[in-house]
Design a protein around this motif. Sequence first.
Motif, PDB file in Angstrom:
ATOM      1  N   LYS A 177     131.593  42.868 -67.329  1.00  0.00           N
ATOM      2  CA  LYS A 177     130.735  42.175 -66.354  1.00  0.00           C
ATOM      3  C   LYS A 177     131.392  40.910 -65.839  1.00  0.00           C
ATOM      4  CE  LYS A 177     126.144  43.808 -67.094  1.00  0.00           C
ATOM      5  NZ  LYS A 177     125.942  44.234 -68.518  1.00  0.00           N
ATOM      6  N   GLU A 178     131.135  40.614 -64.566  1.00  0.00           N
ATOM      7  CA  GLU A 178     131.654  39.374 -64.006  1.00  0.00           C
ATOM      8  C   GLU A 178     130.943  38.192 -64.647  1.00  0.00           C
ATOM      9  OE1 GLU A 178     131.985  39.259 -59.710  1.00  0.00           O
ATOM     10  OE2 GLU A 178     131.711  37.073 -59.747  1.00  0.00           O
ATOM     11  N   LYS A 179     131.723  37.159 -65.047  1.00  0.00           N
ATOM     12  CA  LYS A 179     131.127  35.977 -65.679  1.00  0.00           C
ATOM     13  C   LYS A 179     130.912  34.874 -64.666  1.00  0.00           C
ATOM     14  CE  LYS A 179     132.576  35.372 -70.359  1.00  0.00           C
ATOM     15  NZ  LYS A 179     133.700  35.046 -71.264  1.00  0.00           N
ATOM     16  N   TRP A 180     131.910  34.610 -63.868  1.00  0.00           N
ATOM     17  CA  TRP A 180     131.810  33.569 -62.847  1.00  0.00           C
ATOM     18  C   TRP A 180     132.913  33.778 -61.839  1.00  0.00           C
ATOM     19  CZ3 TRP A 180     136.408  30.924 -62.837  1.00  0.00           C
ATOM     20  CH2 TRP A 180     137.108  30.830 -64.053  1.00  0.00           C
ATOM     21  N   ARG A 181     132.772  33.114 -60.691  1.00  0.00           N
ATOM     22  CA  ARG A 181     133.864  33.093 -59.724  1.00  0.00           C
ATOM     23  C   ARG A 181     133.894  31.742 -59.041  1.00  0.00           C
ATOM     24  NH1 ARG A 181     133.053  37.515 -55.100  1.00  0.00           N
ATOM     25  NH2 ARG A 181     132.624  38.936 -56.811  1.00  0.00           N
ATOM     26  N   THR A 182     135.060  31.365 -58.541  1.00  0.00           N
ATOM     27  CA  THR A 182     135.198  30.068 -57.891  1.00  0.00           C
ATOM     28  C   THR A 182     136.146  30.200 -56.709  1.00  0.00           C
ATOM     29  OG1 THR A 182     135.422  27.723 -58.425  1.00  0.00           O
ATOM     30  CG2 THR A 182     137.160  29.137 -59.215  1.00  0.00           C
ATOM     31  N   ALA A 183     135.960  29.353 -55.696  1.00  0.00           N
ATOM     32  CA  ALA A 183     136.779  29.433 -54.489  1.00  0.00           C
ATOM     33  C   ALA A 183     138.159  28.831 -54.720  1.00  0.00           C
ATOM     34  CB  ALA A 183     136.081  28.711 -53.350  1.00  0.00           C
ATOM     35  N   LEU A 184     139.175  29.463 -54.152  1.00  0.00           N
ATOM     36  CA  LEU A 184     140.542  28.941 -54.209  1.00  0.00           C
ATOM     37  C   LEU A 184     141.012  28.638 -52.790  1.00  0.00           C
ATOM     38  CD1 LEU A 184     142.147  31.453 -56.755  1.00  0.00           C
ATOM     39  CD2 LEU A 184     141.441  29.091 -57.215  1.00  0.00           C
ATOM     40  N   GLY A 185     142.181  28.008 -52.676  1.00  0.00           N
ATOM     41  CA  GLY A 185     142.785  27.762 -51.366  1.00  0.00           C
ATOM     42  C   GLY A 185     143.463  29.023 -50.860  1.00  0.00           C
ATOM     43  N   ARG A 186     144.195  28.901 -49.744  1.00  0.00           N
ATOM     44  CA  ARG A 186     144.799  30.115 -49.219  1.00  0.00           C
ATOM     45  C   ARG A 186     146.111  30.480 -49.905  1.00  0.00           C
ATOM     46  NH1 ARG A 186     148.151  29.100 -45.027  1.00  0.00           N
ATOM     47  NH2 ARG A 186     148.359  26.897 -44.547  1.00  0.00           N
ATOM     48  N   GLU A 187     146.357  31.768 -49.947  1.00  0.00           N
ATOM     49  CA  GLU A 187     147.555  32.343 -50.566  1.00  0.00           C
ATOM     50  C   GLU A 187     147.754  31.964 -52.038  1.00  0.00           C
ATOM     51  OE1 GLU A 187     149.647  34.601 -49.033  1.00  0.00           O
ATOM     52  OE2 GLU A 187     148.309  34.606 -47.312  1.00  0.00           O
ATOM     53  N   PRO A 188     146.722  32.168 -52.867  1.00  0.00           N
ATOM     54  CA  PRO A 188     146.924  31.941 -54.302  1.00  0.00           C
ATOM     55  C   PRO A 188     147.800  33.050 -54.891  1.00  0.00           C
ATOM     56  CG  PRO A 188     144.754  32.885 -53.919  1.00  0.00           C
ATOM     57  CD  PRO A 188     145.367  32.635 -52.557  1.00  0.00           C
ATOM     58  N   ARG A 189     148.501  32.744 -55.952  1.00  0.00           N
ATOM     59  CA  ARG A 189     149.328  33.761 -56.617  1.00  0.00           C
ATOM     60  C   ARG A 189     149.042  33.744 -58.125  1.00  0.00           C
ATOM     61  NH1 ARG A 189     149.569  35.154 -52.061  1.00  0.00           N
ATOM     62  NH2 ARG A 189     151.320  36.027 -50.894  1.00  0.00           N
ATOM     63  N   GLY A 190     150.014  33.379 -58.936  1.00  0.00           N
ATOM     64  CA  GLY A 190     149.868  33.517 -60.379  1.00  0.00           C
ATOM     65  C   GLY A 190     148.922  32.507 -61.012  1.00  0.00           C
ATOM     66  N   ILE A 191     148.454  32.844 -62.209  1.00  0.00           N
ATOM     67  CA  ILE A 191     147.561  31.952 -62.956  1.00  0.00           C
ATOM     68  C   ILE A 191     148.036  31.868 -64.401  1.00  0.00           C
ATOM     69  CG2 ILE A 191     145.944  33.915 -63.203  1.00  0.00           C
ATOM     70  CD1 ILE A 191     143.696  31.884 -63.588  1.00  0.00           C
ATOM     71  N   ALA A 192     147.876  30.676 -65.004  1.00  0.00           N
ATOM     72  CA  ALA A 192     148.177  30.491 -66.426  1.00  0.00           C
ATOM     73  C   ALA A 192     147.040  29.703 -67.059  1.00  0.00           C
ATOM     74  CB  ALA A 192     149.497  29.743 -66.601  1.00  0.00           C
ATOM     75  N   VAL A 193     146.652  30.107 -68.257  1.00  0.00           N
ATOM     76  CA  VAL A 193     145.551  29.464 -68.977  1.00  0.00           C
ATOM     77  C   VAL A 193     146.150  28.590 -70.075  1.00  0.00           C
ATOM     78  CG1 VAL A 193     143.541  29.926 -70.448  1.00  0.00           C
ATOM     79  CG2 VAL A 193     143.987  31.372 -68.455  1.00  0.00           C
ATOM     80  N   SER A 194     145.542  27.407 -70.307  1.00  0.00           N
ATOM     81  CA  SER A 194     146.048  26.518 -71.354  1.00  0.00           C
ATOM     82  C   SER A 194     145.722  27.125 -72.724  1.00  0.00           C
ATOM     83  CB  SER A 194     145.434  25.129 -71.215  1.00  0.00           C
ATOM     84  OG  SER A 194     144.038  25.198 -71.432  1.00  0.00           O
ATOM     85  N   PRO A 195     146.554  26.830 -73.751  1.00  0.00           N
ATOM     86  CA  PRO A 195     146.334  27.438 -75.065  1.00  0.00           C
ATOM     87  C   PRO A 195     144.953  27.137 -75.667  1.00  0.00           C
ATOM     88  CG  PRO A 195     148.519  26.477 -74.947  1.00  0.00           C
ATOM     89  CD  PRO A 195     147.825  26.086 -73.688  1.00  0.00           C
TER      90      PRO A 195
END
Length: 628
Positions: A177-195
Amino acid sequence: MRRTTLSAVLPVGIVGLAGLALTQTAAARSVAPRDFGFAPSFQLSGRPIGGAKPAAATAAHLAGSRIAAVDDGALVIDADSGQLIKTDKTGKQLAAIDIGKNAGLLTYDPAGKLAYVADRTGNRVAVVKVGEKLEVASSLKTPTEPFGIALSPDKKTVMVTTIADRTLVAFDTASGKEKWRTALGREPRGIAVSPDGTRALVAYLTTGTVDQVDLLESHKAEHIALSTASNPRRSKFSSMGSADSFARGAFTALFMGEQQAIVPFQRETPVQQIGGGERTGSYGGGFEPPISHQLAFLATNGERTSQITAQIGQHQPRALAWDQAHDALYIAGLGSDSIIQIKNASQVSIQEGVSASLIGKDRCGPDGLAVGADGNVMVWCAFTRSVQRVEFVDAKGQLATAAKVGTAGPSLVASSFTTKQHEGMVLFHASQSQVSARGAMACSSCHPDGRADGLSWRIDKQELQTPVLAGRVVGTHPFKWDGGDPDLTASLTSTMKRLGGTGLTKPQTEALSAYLEALTPPTAPARDAQQVARGQKLFDSAEMGCRSCHDGKAYTDQDKHKFQSATLPDADTPSLLGLAASAPYYHDGSAATLEALLRDRGRVHGMAEAAKLSDGQVADLVAFLETL
Ligand code: HEC
Ligand code: HEC
């Protein structure tokens, strides 16, 4: 749980680092040497930001990649064919499954033996069971054009960036199930999460920033500008001030422990200043190439946040992996077939390690790196669709004094391109002196993903915006903003000349054209159908008159028009395809958004009489234009 943030960018002390030696391996190549006339060795722009000890372990599943270490082999996602492939240690195929052409990144949960793969065209995350076979266990429906992907530390949440819909969306991995979503700027690419799972970093193609997203409460994104301050040791020779430079082409981010993150990017200087502030052409480079390759080290130290950069010789760097056990960071660039190692990467004693050249008769096009359990590096070669293993660690488990390519696996899957298109793809990304002076730039340096860097380049006396190529080169001739080049071959030939390249052969130029014509057009974002219909009616109306110039399949009359515009006497009608991905607008990029363009706020005046439109009508027209 203590919360660390990377917020404001404070200036840091500047010291020059001397005595960094570059060690190259003697890996034999059967191809002509790459000619990077300007290959800087690793230099930091300021005081190292790391601590006295290596940063804490950071699980690989906290960031997306094209390749993950699985057992003693690899799991790769090939964008070209759309196949997800599991390989053994030598890079031979063990299992494969079709995900979808142009697929995005993957992340792998080794405990659950599950891979999460962004299906860029299918608008889903494919959750794949990884065993002897690969099997899609479930699909998570996403907004349009998913690309970047990462798991939370506890693997209970998977987060995906979507390019066309500019959203970061999080799913519960247990329920789907989807938990949440948030708006990003244009042309987003990779994502990294802090430990510690409190925040994520999202990299962008064209904004010059990375976003830090709060994962605990607000899910809001805060922008961090990537530093374009020039290197102190070079700046006395440099004509380029940081004010004229822009950070572009950030495809990935990676945490090294809680306090540090790495973002590779390009530093672009589209207009160079000389002497007394006189502006000069910078397209093909002046004294220095107008594009250099950088690594941003973002750090937070209690209250203080700082950022330094290191210049590297890897062109279009976007493949990144960190070996915590040896505190060695590895970076490869799509445009250069080499890997650089940075030793003590998370520490104050940071220094350049050894470099390795990748092997093979064809260009590898490294687009992903993963560190195996033995500390050696597996490379995803996007052009040959194969896995190479590079040995950076010796038999005693120590970092070796020279790296060598251990195995170069076979081509795992057929390319979806014809031979000619494929040759064009390699030429498009390769930094070589036929294309630009000293091989300092490739086509994809300014047209990443076949799109645009969003900058206006000084060419002769004009400042001209980089156009999007994907989906826009068929049936749209003549080319260039002034319509000066009658066909694609002429356009490419003049481009290479302007860039100071010696020029490709005729068959090579044809191959390059064939690739450009085969590029996947940008995907349109989802828009309200009724609003789009209202907008289309306006666009089609005789009163607005848009169709008198923007007509036909590609929305262009293929003709030139004279407007009251500051710089260009005659402008070729641009195609409007993929408009949502091509901001800013007009030949000089003077309209930042479509709203601004319709309100006549660019430097081009008289294209259309939109003053009478209500705000609602402007919104309708914009919604329609964004779906083209
Ligand atoms: C330094 C950045 C840069 C590089 C490198 C670059 N381009 Fe461009 N490209 C631009 C800009 C700026 C324009 C607009 C120039 C003009 O209109 O005169 C452009 C225009 C074009 C056009 C015309 C598109 C149209 O719709 O009119 C094509 C095709 C193109 N580039 C392909 C390429 C290829 C192929 C390469 C590699 C050989 C390349 N470019 C390298 C920045 C770049
Ligand atoms: C007389 C011909 C003509 C008419 C009428 C016209 N356009 Fe244009 N359009 C052009 C030309 C030429 C340009 C490029 C101008 C420049 O950059 O200097 C352009 C640029 C644009 C751009 C920017 C494209 C880009 O990639 O930067 C958009 C969007 C656009 N037009 C939309 C419209 C809309 C919507 C209408 C109707 C309200 C319209 N145009 C009417 C000729 C026309």
